[in-house]
Design a protein around this motif. Structure first.
Motif, PDB file in Angstrom:
ATOM      1  N   ALA A 402      23.703  12.098  66.979  1.00 37.88           N
ATOM      2  CA  ALA A 402      23.591  11.829  65.547  1.00 37.88           C
ATOM      3  C   ALA A 402      24.036  10.410  65.213  1.00 37.88           C
ATOM      4  N   ILE A 403      25.141   9.969  65.802  1.00 35.55           N
ATOM      5  CA  ILE A 403      25.620   8.604  65.550  1.00 35.55           C
ATOM      6  C   ILE A 403      24.618   7.588  66.086  1.00 35.55           C
ATOM      7  N   ALA A 404      24.085   7.839  67.280  1.00 32.94           N
ATOM      8  CA  ALA A 404      23.088   6.922  67.842  1.00 32.94           C
ATOM      9  C   ALA A 404      21.838   6.858  66.974  1.00 32.94           C
ATOM     10  N   ALA A 405      21.412   8.013  66.437  1.00 32.19           N
ATOM     11  CA  ALA A 405      20.207   8.053  65.606  1.00 32.19           C
ATOM     12  C   ALA A 405      20.384   7.282  64.314  1.00 32.19           C
ATOM     13  N   ALA A 406      21.588   7.269  63.752  1.00 30.55           N
ATOM     14  CA  ALA A 406      21.821   6.618  62.463  1.00 30.55           C
ATOM     15  C   ALA A 406      22.245   5.163  62.605  1.00 30.55           C
ATOM     16  N   THR A 407      22.430   4.671  63.818  1.00 31.62           N
ATOM     17  CA  THR A 407      22.878   3.291  64.006  1.00 31.62           C
ATOM     18  C   THR A 407      21.876   2.476  64.826  1.00 31.62           C
ATOM     19  N   PHE A 408      21.717   2.843  66.096  1.00 30.37           N
ATOM     20  CA  PHE A 408      20.858   2.053  66.966  1.00 30.37           C
ATOM     21  C   PHE A 408      19.370   2.328  66.753  1.00 30.37           C
ATOM     22  N   ALA A 409      18.996   3.536  66.328  1.00 27.78           N
ATOM     23  CA  ALA A 409      17.569   3.811  66.109  1.00 27.78           C
ATOM     24  C   ALA A 409      16.979   2.904  65.024  1.00 27.78           C
ATOM     25  N   PRO A 410      17.632   2.732  63.850  1.00 30.44           N
ATOM     26  CA  PRO A 410      17.080   1.768  62.881  1.00 30.44           C
ATOM     27  C   PRO A 410      17.010   0.345  63.423  1.00 30.44           C
ATOM     28  N   LEU A 411      18.041  -0.070  64.167  1.00 32.36           N
ATOM     29  CA  LEU A 411      18.033  -1.418  64.734  1.00 32.36           C
ATOM     30  C   LEU A 411      16.853  -1.602  65.682  1.00 32.36           C
ATOM     31  N   LEU A 412      16.614  -0.628  66.573  1.00 37.33           N
ATOM     32  CA  LEU A 412      15.564  -0.775  67.564  1.00 37.33           C
ATOM     33  C   LEU A 412      14.171  -0.657  66.937  1.00 37.33           C
ATOM     34  N   ALA A 427      23.215  -5.016  60.229  1.00 39.76           N
ATOM     35  CA  ALA A 427      24.648  -4.730  60.281  1.00 39.76           C
ATOM     36  C   ALA A 427      25.055  -3.752  59.179  1.00 39.76           C
ATOM     37  N   THR A 428      24.526  -3.941  57.991  1.00 34.57           N
ATOM     38  CA  THR A 428      24.870  -3.044  56.876  1.00 34.57           C
ATOM     39  C   THR A 428      24.350  -1.640  57.126  1.00 34.57           C
ATOM     40  N   GLY A 429      23.104  -1.537  57.567  1.00 37.46           N
ATOM     41  CA  GLY A 429      22.544  -0.221  57.843  1.00 37.46           C
ATOM     42  C   GLY A 429      23.279   0.500  58.954  1.00 37.46           C
ATOM     43  N   MET A 430      23.621  -0.225  60.020  1.00 33.48           N
ATOM     44  CA  MET A 430      24.368   0.388  61.109  1.00 33.48           C
ATOM     45  C   MET A 430      25.758   0.815  60.646  1.00 33.48           C
ATOM     46  N   GLY A 431      26.384  -0.005  59.814  1.00 35.57           N
ATOM     47  CA  GLY A 431      27.699   0.361  59.304  1.00 35.57           C
ATOM     48  C   GLY A 431      27.653   1.622  58.464  1.00 35.57           C
ATOM     49  N   VAL A 432      26.671   1.698  57.560  1.00 32.52           N
ATOM     50  CA  VAL A 432      26.532   2.888  56.716  1.00 32.52           C
ATOM     51  C   VAL A 432      26.227   4.118  57.564  1.00 32.52           C
ATOM     52  N   GLY A 433      25.297   3.984  58.500  1.00 31.22           N
ATOM     53  CA  GLY A 433      24.956   5.119  59.358  1.00 31.22           C
ATOM     54  C   GLY A 433      26.108   5.556  60.225  1.00 31.22           C
ATOM     55  N   GLY A 434      26.854   4.592  60.766  1.00 28.07           N
ATOM     56  CA  GLY A 434      27.989   4.935  61.615  1.00 28.07           C
ATOM     57  C   GLY A 434      29.103   5.611  60.851  1.00 28.07           C
ATOM     58  N   VAL A 435      29.418   5.104  59.670  1.00 27.48           N
ATOM     59  CA  VAL A 435      30.476   5.718  58.856  1.00 27.48           C
ATOM     60  C   VAL A 435      30.062   7.124  58.417  1.00 27.48           C
ATOM     61  N   ALA A 436      28.797   7.280  58.018  1.00 30.09           N
ATOM     62  CA  ALA A 436      28.325   8.583  57.535  1.00 30.09           C
ATOM     63  C   ALA A 436      28.379   9.632  58.645  1.00 30.09           C
ATOM     64  N   THR A 437      27.821   9.320  59.810  1.00 30.66           N
ATOM     65  CA  THR A 437      27.793  10.316  60.890  1.00 30.66           C
ATOM     66  C   THR A 437      29.152  10.483  61.555  1.00 30.66           C
ATOM     67  N   GLY A 438      29.903   9.387  61.676  1.00 29.85           N
ATOM     68  CA  GLY A 438      31.250   9.511  62.234  1.00 29.85           C
ATOM     69  C   GLY A 438      32.162  10.322  61.330  1.00 29.85           C
ATOM     70  N   GLY A 439      32.079  10.085  60.016  1.00 31.29           N
ATOM     71  CA  GLY A 439      32.864  10.881  59.082  1.00 31.29           C
ATOM     72  C   GLY A 439      32.458  12.346  59.095  1.00 31.29           C
ATOM     73  N   ALA A 440      31.149  12.592  59.185  1.00 31.47           N
ATOM     74  CA  ALA A 440      30.677  13.980  59.259  1.00 31.47           C
ATOM     75  C   ALA A 440      31.207  14.676  60.503  1.00 31.47           C
ATOM     76  N   ALA A 441      31.239  13.947  61.634  1.00 34.95           N
ATOM     77  CA  ALA A 441      31.760  14.537  62.871  1.00 34.95           C
ATOM     78  C   ALA A 441      33.229  14.913  62.728  1.00 34.95           C
ATOM     79  N   LEU A 442      34.011  14.042  62.112  1.00 34.40           N
ATOM     80  CA  LEU A 442      35.434  14.342  61.909  1.00 34.40           C
ATOM     81  C   LEU A 442      35.616  15.534  60.988  1.00 34.40           C
ATOM     82  N   LEU A 443      34.839  15.578  59.901  1.00 33.48           N
ATOM     83  CA  LEU A 443      34.961  16.701  58.972  1.00 33.48           C
ATOM     84  C   LEU A 443      34.549  18.018  59.616  1.00 33.48           C
ATOM     85  N   SER A 444      33.540  17.969  60.482  1.00 35.93           N
ATOM     86  CA  SER A 444      33.041  19.213  61.071  1.00 35.93           C
ATOM     87  C   SER A 444      34.044  19.843  62.033  1.00 35.93           C
TER      88      SER A 444
END
Length: 504
Positions: A402-412, A427-444
């Motif tokens: 999930a983190i890879a899909a929301a960060t590196f997939a848009p970049l590539l 950089a902004t898109g990767m930051g938003v995607g990383g924070v969103a999916t990383g935060g979701a992982a912690l909450l889950s």
């Protein structure tokens, strides 16, 4: 209870791994061999190596356990794992190889001309790598404890030592040789017991699989914490888009001679993965027949190892358990080797070498800095694997996707196909995607969310986090200036090597 045959199988796998790594070391002749195996790996051998690397603990143990636990709803997991390579084939495989980069941070810098973005990508590579390494290490501890009774930490340490020795000694050259052989070890280890157990079950008229109606019918779960249709599509999206963003997978395409070879490699990978994923569901179904409903306290981690002993007795059971135990350990070793390789490469190029250059006024020897980076790359996950309680293999790997899909997939995807992409937008898109999916992982994992949609959105965030990352990337890029040499870079990405050779 100690199972001598299984312990022997694990020792044999470890010795074969070390021997192949030593052979690879003899072939190393320069920096290119360390990072991309000299860019001379043939499509079929590279496909075998990718299969060995990709088929991790989640594939060897996790998929069977998920089918055992949740039934037909989980059959889309191997489909998603395999389709991810089709998406990679269509969108980025050949252009990525033509970029000439060694790693994902290399690609980000060459495409968008930003050292800051490169450093951010390096941090993400390490974070995703550590998230992927943790279940491999804990799975190794589980497998060794299951067959020998040794403490959990012994398997973690054994795996780590072998991986560090192979990666630090021969880099990508050794890792490629190890992984290409270990794919076939894993395929044999999971397929032979499956055929034997199926034949025995059929001939002996064994017990029918026992499960509730929701186990047999798709999308009929009554669990209040899930939204089955949403979770299914979101996880499929994570597997499809996350595959191209896994640093240890993408780096393998840099080892091909050219873009055509990269495409041929991907087609071969699809065939090899499709063949392997025929067998984990067999263990899940037979587990329902022989292990019962509540026989295993943690089915997602041990159904493959426990099934032979539950279905058979005596020497046949011991032989099949030894085979799957050896295959499981091969899965941990090959995947951990590839992930460690990508993490070490990021730490070496983007942290150690700049620091050494700044402090000493000169460049470090590539081999020396890479080996130090290898040790640094495994330190955090090995300590967590030893001291933290066991984690769900499939859930942790799912969050890595999930983190890879929301960060590196848009970049590539946008970096390869959209000329208007900018460094700040990426950089902004990767930051938003990383924070969103990383935060979701912690909450889950905290169980702090209420049941229903909040829990489902945190457990499977790709369906909302990845589109958000794409939109932010596009909007910010439209408001900022693109790189100066974007035309030259895009031409290199999309011009076949045969055309370039004719014009030079």
């Amino acid at each position: 209870m100690t199972q001598p045959l299984s312990v022997t199988a694990i020792i044999a796998v470890c010795l074969v791994t070390l021997a192949l790594g030593a052979l690879g070391l003899r072939l190393v002749s320069g920096t290119s061999d360390f990072y991309v195996a000299g860019r001379t790996v043939s499509p079929w051998r590279n496909a075998s190596a990718i299969g060995g690397e990709y088929l991790s603990a989640a594939s060897f143990l996790g998929v069977a356990g998920l089918v055992y636990e949740s039934g037909v709803d989980m059959l889309w997991m191997p489909v998603g794992y395999t389709v991810g390579y089709f998406v990679l084939l269509v969108l980025v495989a050949a252009p990525l190889r033509r970029s000439g980069a060694y790693t994902l941070p290399d690609f980000a810098e060459s495409r968008l001309e930003s050292r800051t973005l490169r450093r951010g990508c390096a941090v993400l590579v390490v974070a995703i790598g550590w998230l992927y390494l943790l279940p491999q290490m804990q799975g190794a501890g589980l497998a060794l404890r299951h067959v020998s009774g040794l403490p959990h930490w012994v398997g973690v340490v054994v795996l780590t030592l072998i991986v560090v020795l192979n990666v630090a000694a021969g880099g990508m050259r050794s890792v490629t040789l190890v992984q290409s052989v270990q794919y076939w070890i894993k395929l044999s280890a999971i397929s032979v017991p499956a055929f034997v157990l199926l034949a025995y079950w059929f001939i002996s008229n064994g017990p029918a699989p026992e499960a509730g109606s929701s186990w047999w019918e798709p999308l009929t779960s009554t669990e209040p914490t899930t939204r089955s249709l949403f979770t299914t599509y979101s996880t499929l999206a994570a597997l499809c888009l996350g595959t191209m963003g896994l640093p240890h997978i993408v780096v393998r395409f840099y080892t091909n001679p050219d873009g055509v070879a990269a495409r041929r490699t991907t087609v071969s990978v699809l065939a090899l993965l499709g063949l392997f994923y025929l067998f984990p569901p067999v263990y899940g179904v037979l587990g329902r027949a022989y292990l019962g409903d509540e026989a295993l306290a943690d089915p997602s981690r041990s159904v493959v190892l426990g099934l032979p002993g539950a279905a058979l007795q005596g020497v046949p059971a011991a032989l099949l358990t030894a085979l799957v135990a050896g295959g499981a350990f091969a899965a941990f070793l090959s995947t951990a080797s590839g992930v460690t390789m990508s993490v070490a490469g990021a730490i070496d190029q983007d942290l150690l070498r700049p620091l050494i250059s700044r402090w000493s006024g000169g460049d470090a020897t590539p081999a020396a800095s890479f080996r130090l980076a290898t040790l640094a790359g495994v330190l955090a996950p090995v300590l967590i694997a030893i001291w933290a309680p066991p984690v769900g293999i499939s859930s942790v790997v799912g969050h890595a996707f999930a983190i890879a899909a929301a960060t590196f997939a848009p970049l590539l995807i946008l970096g390869v196909w959209w000329t208007r992409l900018t460094a700040l937008g990426a950089a902004t898109g990767m930051g938003v995607g990383g924070v969103a999916t990383g935060g979701a992982a912690l909450l889950s994992v905290t169980d702090a969310l209420p049941e229903g949609w909040p829990s489902a959105l945190a457990t499977a965030p790709t369906a909302w986090a990845t589109p958000l990352a794409f939109v932010i990337t596009v909007l910010v890029s439209l408001l900022t200036r693109r790189p100066r040499r974007w035309q030259r870079t895009m031409t290199r990405l999309h011009t076949p090597e045969s055309v370039l050779s004719e014009t030079t």
